[in-house]
Scaffold this active site. Structure first.
Site, PDB file in Angstrom:
ATOM      1  N   GLU A  25       0.828  -1.210   0.000  1.00 36.04           N
ATOM      2  CA  GLU A  25       0.000   0.000   0.000  1.00 36.04           C
ATOM      3  C   GLU A  25       0.860   1.258   0.000  1.00 36.04           C
ATOM      4  O   GLU A  25       2.058   1.206   0.280  1.00 36.04           O
ATOM      5  CB  GLU A  25      -0.957  -0.015   1.190  1.00 36.04           C
ATOM      6  CG  GLU A  25      -0.280  -0.296   2.514  1.00 36.04           C
ATOM      7  CD  GLU A  25      -0.562   0.750   3.561  1.00 36.04           C
ATOM      8  OE1 GLU A  25      -0.604   1.935   3.214  1.00 36.04           O
ATOM      9  OE2 GLU A  25      -0.707   0.372   4.740  1.00 36.04           O
ATOM     10  N   LYS A  87      -5.761  10.397   1.120  1.00 36.43           N
ATOM     11  CA  LYS A  87      -5.849   8.977   1.488  1.00 36.43           C
ATOM     12  C   LYS A  87      -7.090   8.405   0.811  1.00 36.43           C
ATOM     13  O   LYS A  87      -8.155   9.026   0.857  1.00 36.43           O
ATOM     14  CB  LYS A  87      -6.054   8.845   2.999  1.00 36.43           C
ATOM     15  CG  LYS A  87      -4.797   8.670   3.811  1.00 36.43           C
ATOM     16  CD  LYS A  87      -5.078   8.855   5.279  1.00 36.43           C
ATOM     17  CE  LYS A  87      -5.330   7.562   6.008  1.00 36.43           C
ATOM     18  NZ  LYS A  87      -5.317   7.723   7.472  1.00 36.43           N
ATOM     19  N   VAL A 107      -5.371   0.322   3.488  1.00 32.72           N
ATOM     20  CA  VAL A 107      -5.527  -1.141   3.430  1.00 32.72           C
ATOM     21  C   VAL A 107      -6.764  -1.486   2.601  1.00 32.72           C
ATOM     22  O   VAL A 107      -6.724  -2.302   1.677  1.00 32.72           O
ATOM     23  CB  VAL A 107      -5.615  -1.746   4.848  1.00 32.72           C
ATOM     24  CG1 VAL A 107      -6.049  -3.217   4.797  1.00 32.72           C
ATOM     25  CG2 VAL A 107      -4.265  -1.619   5.562  1.00 32.72           C
ATOM     26  N   ASP A 139     -16.661   4.843  15.092  1.00 32.44           N
ATOM     27  CA  ASP A 139     -15.386   5.046  14.408  1.00 32.44           C
ATOM     28  C   ASP A 139     -14.701   3.689  14.263  1.00 32.44           C
ATOM     29  O   ASP A 139     -13.942   3.248  15.130  1.00 32.44           O
ATOM     30  CB  ASP A 139     -14.510   6.028  15.204  1.00 32.44           C
ATOM     31  CG  ASP A 139     -13.298   6.491  14.403  1.00 32.44           C
ATOM     32  OD1 ASP A 139     -13.071   5.953  13.306  1.00 32.44           O
ATOM     33  OD2 ASP A 139     -12.566   7.384  14.883  1.00 32.44           O
ATOM     34  N   SER A 141     -12.671   1.300  11.397  1.00 32.85           N
ATOM     35  CA  SER A 141     -11.953   1.369  10.120  1.00 32.85           C
ATOM     36  C   SER A 141     -12.668   0.594   9.022  1.00 32.85           C
ATOM     37  O   SER A 141     -13.157  -0.523   9.231  1.00 32.85           O
ATOM     38  CB  SER A 141     -10.547   0.796  10.299  1.00 32.85           C
ATOM     39  OG  SER A 141      -9.923   0.650   9.037  1.00 32.85           O
ATOM     40  N   ASP A 143     -11.205  -0.871   6.834  1.00 31.73           N
ATOM     41  CA  ASP A 143     -10.396  -2.082   6.579  1.00 31.73           C
ATOM     42  C   ASP A 143     -11.148  -3.339   7.020  1.00 31.73           C
ATOM     43  O   ASP A 143     -11.066  -4.390   6.371  1.00 31.73           O
ATOM     44  CB  ASP A 143      -9.065  -2.030   7.344  1.00 31.73           C
ATOM     45  CG  ASP A 143      -8.177  -0.858   6.949  1.00 31.73           C
ATOM     46  OD1 ASP A 143      -8.506  -0.164   5.968  1.00 31.73           O
ATOM     47  OD2 ASP A 143      -7.156  -0.645   7.637  1.00 31.73           O
ATOM     48  N   LYS A 160      -2.993  -1.739  15.291  1.00 32.87           N
ATOM     49  CA  LYS A 160      -2.222  -0.808  16.120  1.00 32.87           C
ATOM     50  C   LYS A 160      -2.740  -0.818  17.555  1.00 32.87           C
ATOM     51  O   LYS A 160      -3.940  -0.901  17.800  1.00 32.87           O
ATOM     52  CB  LYS A 160      -2.281   0.592  15.526  1.00 32.87           C
ATOM     53  CG  LYS A 160      -1.576   0.661  14.182  1.00 32.87           C
ATOM     54  CD  LYS A 160      -1.542   2.066  13.628  1.00 32.87           C
ATOM     55  CE  LYS A 160      -0.849   2.084  12.270  1.00 32.87           C
ATOM     56  NZ  LYS A 160      -1.653   1.485  11.206  1.00 32.87           N
TER      57      LYS A 160
END
Length: 307
Positions: A25, A87, A107, A139, A141, A143, A160
């Site tokens: 990526e 992004k 991702v 909130d 992601s 992904d 993370k």
């Protein structure tokens, strides 16, 4: 006509002969590290993939064209643009293409384009997840949704540690995503090998991982998989100082009203400052390690397919 996904000649030729290709990526290049370390790391990761016998395919959007297998010039352009580069997750792909933007794929965005090009394995630093408090803010992601709908295997260092990892694993489970820890029982949390959460499954070799990916494709599950590789032991010593710097940076995001997709870049930048660059060194080591293991998995998958 289809919106153009430009697949490089090298990637196309590798896929045509049944060879191993590893998608990479570009958000980690534009938003994950400062220039010039970002460009040096991107080039080093591509070299590491090649050294293991696979073809790297860095994914980005350049002047409105989706690229799978960016040229070195394109890589440098994204690296120099840094955070000025947009992004692009799945949500942003059509807008970026329709308006001729240059954007770094997340991702989620990378998975969509890798799949369109026929690439099954993708290496990154860490996946997104459920943010702390995400059960109230929603909130979460993109992904995690992408992993539930796009059959690409993502080799990463887990999620993370700034995220709510138990809830992240819950959402992955709800979306039917195969999650395997690599060589360990616990799901890793990026800079630290320990998250306190047991991984749903474990693989110990690139061949085992390739067999899991192959089985998922044969079963037509149409969902992705996560292979979570712990940060190398020799870099984990930095983990504790990085964790405390992360906690401080997170508090700052709340105080300063930093929210949504701006949180991760802010935290990574602040943690690098607070740790005197140690987190950047650990980040690079972790991505390089993922690249080597991801390339080995892609090579085993190509061998399985050809046999």
């Amino acid at each position: 006509a289809d919106v153009a996904v430009r697949v490089s000649d090298e990637v196309r030729a590798t896929l045509a002969r049944g060879g191993a290709v590893v998608a990479l990526e570009s958000t980690i290049v534009a938003h994950g590290m400062p220039y010039p370390e970002n460009l040096e790391t991107a080039r080093a990761v591509e070299r590491a993939v090649r050294a293991r016998g696979a073809t790297p395919a860095t994914v980005a959007i350049v002047d409105g064209v989706c690229v799978v297998g960016a040229t070195d010039e394109e890589l440098e352009r994204v690296a120099r643009m840094g955070t000025a580069c947009a992004k692009a997750s799945r949500r942003d792909l059509s807008a970026a293409c329709g308006t001729g933007k240059t954007a770094a794929t997340t991702v989620s965005g990378t998975m969509v384009l890798a799949r369109a090009a026929g690439v099954d394995v993708f290496v990154t630093g860490g996946i997104g997840g459920v943010h702390v408090g995400g059960q109230d803010t929603m909130d979460v992601s993109a992904d995690l949704m992408e992993l539930g709908r796009t059959p690409v295997a993502v080799v990463c260092a887990g999620a993370k540690s700034i995220l709510d990892i138990p809830r992240t694993l819950e959402v992955l489970e709800t979306n039917g995503v195969t999650v395997c820890a690599y060589g360990v029982d616990e799901f890793p949390a990026f800079f630290t090998r320990s998250s306190g959460c047991e991984a749903p499954a474990r693989v110990d070799t690139p061949l085992e991982a390739a067999k899991v990916i192959d089985a998922g494709l044969r079963l037509n599950l149409n969902s992705g998989s996560v292979f979570a590789v712990p940060i190398p032991l020799e870099h984990e010593a930095l983990g504790a100082s990085i964790e405390s710097a992360t906690a401080r940076a997170l508090r700052e995001t709340e105080e300063r009203g930093v929210a949504g997709r701006d949180v991760t870049p802010y935290v990574l930048k602040r943690v690098a400052e607070l740790t005197g660059g140690a987190s950047l060194k650990a980040n690079i080591a972790l991505v390089m390690n993922n690249a080597k293991i991801g390339a080995d998995i892609a090579c085993e998958l190509a061998r399985l397919r050809s046999s």
